[in-house]
Design a protein around this motif. Structure first.
Motif, PDB file in Angstrom:
ATOM      1  N   TRP A  85       0.964  -1.311  -0.121  1.00 13.60           N
ATOM      2  CA  TRP A  85      -0.102  -0.053   0.070  1.00 13.60           C
ATOM      3  C   TRP A  85       0.885   1.232   0.156  1.00 13.60           C
ATOM      4  O   TRP A  85       1.627   1.422   0.957  1.00 13.60           O
ATOM      5  CB  TRP A  85      -0.989  -0.076   1.275  1.00 13.60           C
ATOM      6  CG  TRP A  85      -1.738   1.285   1.161  1.00 13.60           C
ATOM      7  CD1 TRP A  85      -1.989   2.130   0.339  1.00 13.60           C
ATOM      8  CD2 TRP A  85      -2.534   1.622   2.420  1.00 13.60           C
ATOM      9  NE1 TRP A  85      -2.943   3.136   0.823  1.00 13.60           N
ATOM     10  CE2 TRP A  85      -3.073   2.687   2.239  1.00 13.60           C
ATOM     11  CE3 TRP A  85      -2.675   1.047   3.718  1.00 13.60           C
ATOM     12  CZ2 TRP A  85      -3.984   3.402   3.135  1.00 13.60           C
ATOM     13  CZ3 TRP A  85      -3.504   1.749   4.737  1.00 13.60           C
ATOM     14  CH2 TRP A  85      -4.160   2.808   4.510  1.00 13.60           C
ATOM     15  N   SER A  97      -9.029  -1.617  -1.439  1.00 14.76           N
ATOM     16  CA  SER A  97      -8.051  -2.427  -0.994  1.00 14.76           C
ATOM     17  C   SER A  97      -8.295  -3.791  -1.218  1.00 14.76           C
ATOM     18  O   SER A  97      -9.502  -4.415  -0.902  1.00 14.76           O
ATOM     19  CB  SER A  97      -7.813  -2.263   0.415  1.00 14.76           C
ATOM     20  OG  SER A  97      -6.797  -3.303   0.848  1.00 14.76           O
ATOM     21  N   LEU A 105      -9.677   2.571   0.624  1.00 16.94           N
ATOM     22  CA  LEU A 105      -8.206   3.194   1.239  1.00 16.94           C
ATOM     23  C   LEU A 105      -8.313   4.864   1.696  1.00 16.94           C
ATOM     24  O   LEU A 105      -9.048   5.644   0.859  1.00 16.94           O
ATOM     25  CB  LEU A 105      -7.216   2.935   0.288  1.00 16.94           C
ATOM     26  CG  LEU A 105      -6.820   1.431  -0.148  1.00 16.94           C
ATOM     27  CD1 LEU A 105      -5.705   1.633  -1.388  1.00 16.94           C
ATOM     28  CD2 LEU A 105      -6.127   0.827   1.105  1.00 16.94           C
ATOM     29  N   ASP A 110      -3.271   0.479  -3.617  1.00 15.02           N
ATOM     30  CA  ASP A 110      -2.949  -0.743  -3.134  1.00 15.02           C
ATOM     31  C   ASP A 110      -2.485  -1.918  -4.469  1.00 15.02           C
ATOM     32  O   ASP A 110      -3.107  -1.815  -5.286  1.00 15.02           O
ATOM     33  CB  ASP A 110      -4.213  -1.598  -2.633  1.00 15.02           C
ATOM     34  CG  ASP A 110      -3.820  -2.966  -2.167  1.00 15.02           C
ATOM     35  OD1 ASP A 110      -2.919  -3.458  -1.802  1.00 15.02           O
ATOM     36  OD2 ASP A 110      -5.027  -3.787  -2.075  1.00 15.02           O
ATOM     37  N   TYR A 187      -4.190  -2.678   7.704  1.00 20.16           N
ATOM     38  CA  TYR A 187      -3.884  -3.293   6.113  1.00 20.16           C
ATOM     39  C   TYR A 187      -2.957  -4.697   6.186  1.00 20.16           C
ATOM     40  O   TYR A 187      -3.298  -5.636   5.753  1.00 20.16           O
ATOM     41  CB  TYR A 187      -3.261  -2.271   5.519  1.00 20.16           C
ATOM     42  CG  TYR A 187      -3.091  -2.805   4.120  1.00 20.16           C
ATOM     43  CD1 TYR A 187      -3.764  -2.694   2.961  1.00 20.16           C
ATOM     44  CD2 TYR A 187      -1.492  -3.190   3.995  1.00 20.16           C
ATOM     45  CE1 TYR A 187      -3.169  -3.092   1.817  1.00 20.16           C
ATOM     46  CE2 TYR A 187      -1.226  -3.370   2.560  1.00 20.16           C
ATOM     47  CZ  TYR A 187      -1.956  -3.302   1.432  1.00 20.16           C
ATOM     48  OH  TYR A 187      -1.758  -3.731   0.171  1.00 20.16           O
TER      49      TYR A 187
END
Length: 625
Positions: A85, A97, A105, A110, A187
């Protein structure tokens, strides 16, 4: 958003041609990653010495949140970089994402595994280099400058820090306000959860503690993210020689120091018990004549600490306002009969060199966020090397402290509320790792503080191994080691990691009690910690060394013992990882090879202990059935 800063203290500049990095012999007078791996026993773990297998991070996700990545460096040639990312990316084609199941996001893009290497570098990769060096320490795959978990799956986040925020447009910055790194941690953990693997995240950056950052809220959010197989590691900071704290004990009449800040605004935070006054003075003539600072030149606000619910008084200053009033130097004293602490934010104390009552500030309470959170493993740095010969043959010497002790610039604890931090130490002085080739290319000849130890060419491009110092180097070592432990025991929690560190760390300075504000529980020991992660360190019947004259092999459920010394009697004990004795067998006048059937045991790791009157036969090892 917090003003996150890097925790490197870099060395001096240098540049030129090279030697073959793959065939260099091991030299213990050089500051290479394998020296650090040897110091903290990670090399034994990676080679599987006296272990059922080699542990290299396979089956573990290792996340790195940093800036300035070079994906082309050969040390990452065979690395499994699976997701990335880039918060700074202007490419918004993929605004949702893949990792977080189409979660929107905050900003940036991503990238999937196939899309990462064609990028060549992160969006800020021409102007920043920090993440390339950190990632090389954590998971680099070079045979000589090898990282600590080279076979881990790597998930990267190119985040926004003070060093690269000038490359972020206003819209992006507004979206990132108040993030406090929660989203990038999430993430990485979400990727690990989707693939069903344990995960450890390294963050070699941080910001000064303060009383105004909703500590209790973010501390809980971080704890909620962590759990079994979900670990966060962060560097303590490099403020070990800076004045951070002014502490007045009850038996002192007065303490004081000078205050300096290069920021537009800065703060002081006062906590006190009993009768204490905070006195402010200024001078426009280098302190020869000090005058009380008028109330109109600062603000004060009374509030409550998020840490412990205790009263705190903020003193708020604007440099422009001070300078217009002729304040060249700001001074402060604490006086009275009580006890008090006066902490800095976006400022530091500079003690007077005179014995004039303004030389009492210390570097205590200087560890940074996010390492200060309860469930984050906070890493300080130790010093095992103070010099390096660069690629031109020039010797560079750094005054980083006493060899074998703490790196003198490492931030120290405790937390502002007295909570124990840091947690553990690792080598951080003069560490060689990968250099961002795009940054080096762009800034060739600039006055940057790094030392290239070696240059080499790969696919027509020049790369370097460069030397840096700081807790930024120590933190990825600990993260890499924890990846090895998670490979052995994927369900370890942050508290489990803390307990392993507490039980197995070495004590560099025997004059100190542990834990302490410098080393935490001590310097990490990768091998002892792995044994503990396998629940074997508490088995009293297990020897600490492998027998000199016995080699072990396993074929199915059959254990074979190969003796180079024959004729002696021996007893073989088999322990489960919880320390239970599950098999005992006596061998009389041992032959060159003896076999023991363990077909009745379930698959798993077991400890084998051999007892004998012959010292060369006595010892232990681990096997996997």
């Amino acid at each position: 958003m917090k003003n996150y800063i890097f925790l490197f203290l870099l060395l001096l500049p240098a540049i030129s041609s090279a030697q073959n990095r793959h065939i260099k012999p091991l030299r213990f007078d050089e500051a290479s990653l394998d020296i650090s791996r040897t110091v903290i026993n990670a090399d034994r773990v990676q080679r599987g010495v006296n272990l059922p297998q080699a542990f290299t991070g396979e089956g573990v996700v290792l996340g790195v949140s940093d800036i300035g990545f070079d994906f082309t460096h050969p040390t990452f040639q065979n690395s499994n970089i699976v997701a990335f990312w880039d918060m700074l990316s202007r490419d918004t084609l993929n605004q949702y994402s893949n990792v977080m199941d189409h979660y929107p996001l905050l900003t940036g893009r991503d990238y999937t595994a196939d899309e990462i290497r064609p990028l060549l570098h992160s969006y800020d990769g021409i102007e920043q280099m920090h993440g390339t060096h950190v990632l090389g320490i954590a998971a680099g795959g070079d045979s000589y400058y090898q990282g600590f978990a080279p076979d881990a799956d790597i998930v990267l986040v190119n985040n926004v820090l003070s060093n690269n925020r000038m490359q972020v447009d206003a819209l992006q910055l507004s979206k990132l306000e108040g993030n406090y790194k929660i989203d990038e941690f999430r993430y990485i953990f979400d990727y690990a959860e989707r693939v069903g693997k344990p995960c450890v995240i390294n963050m070699s950056a941080g910001s000064r503690q303060s009383f105004g950052d909703d500590f209790d809220i973010y501390n809980k959010q971080i704890s909620d993210l962590c759990g079994p197989g979900r670990i966060i590691v962060a560097s303590a900071g490099n403020s070990g020689t800076r004045g951070i704290t002014l502490h007045k004990r009850r038996d002192q009449q007065s303490v004081g120091s000078r205050v300096y800040s290069s920021y537009a605004g800065f703060y002081l935070f006062l906590q006190k018990e009993g009768d204490v006054d905070c006195n402010l003075f200024y001078s426009n003539d280098e302190g020869v004549t000090k005058q009380p600072l008028p109330d109109s030149l600062y603000e004060s606000i009374d509030t409550i600490s998020d840490y412990d619910g205790m009263p705190v008084r903020y003193y708020i200053f604007m440099n422009e306002k001070l300078q217009k009033a002729g304040c060249d130097w700001l001074y402060t004293t604490l006086t009275g009969t009580g006890e008090a602490y006066l902490f800095t934010q976006d400022a530091q104390y500079i003690n007077s060199k005179k014995n004039d009552g303004f030389n009492d500030a210390t570097d205590d309470y200087s560890v940074n966020f996010p390492g200060c959170y309860d469930d984050v493993i906070c890493v300080s740095a130790s010093d095992h090397r103070n010099e390096v010969v660069d690629f031109e043959g020039k010797l560079h010497v750094e005054d980083n402290g006493d060899i074998g002790h703490n790196y003198k610039f490492t931030s120290v604890g405790p937390r502002l509320d007295g909570y124990q931090k840091p947690d553990v130490s690792a080598p951080g002085s003069v560490i060689a790792s990968s250099m961002n080739s795009f940054f080096a290319e762009t800034h060739h000849g600039d006055d940057y503080w790094y030392t290239d130890k070696e240059h080499f060419t790969h696919d027509g491009r020049t790369y370097a191994w460069t030397v840096c110092s700081g807790t930024s180097s120590a933190s990825p070592m600990v993260a890499g080691i924890i990846a090895l432990w998670l490979q052995a025991n994927p369900n370890l929690t942050p508290q489990d990691i803390m307990d392993i560190i507490r039980r197995t760390s070495t004590h560099p300075d025997p004059s100190l009690s542990y834990p302490n504000a410098i080393y935490g529980y001590g310097e990490i020991d990768a091998y002892a910690g792995l044994l503990d992660a396998l629940s074997l360190s508490g088995v009293e019947a297990i020897s600490k060394t492998q027998p000199e004259s016995v080699r072990f092999t396993v074929n199915g459920g059959t254990l074979s013992l190969h003796f180079s010394e024959t004729g002696a009697d021996a007893e073989v004990l088999v322990f489960s990882t919880n320390g239970t004795l599950i098999h005992r067998e006596s061998l009389f006048s041992v032959a060159s090879t003896e076999t023991i059937s363990l077909n009745n045991l379930p698959k798993g790791v077991y400890a084998i202990q051999i007892n004998s009157a012959s010292k060369s036969l006595k010892g232990s090892t681990l096997i996997r059935l």
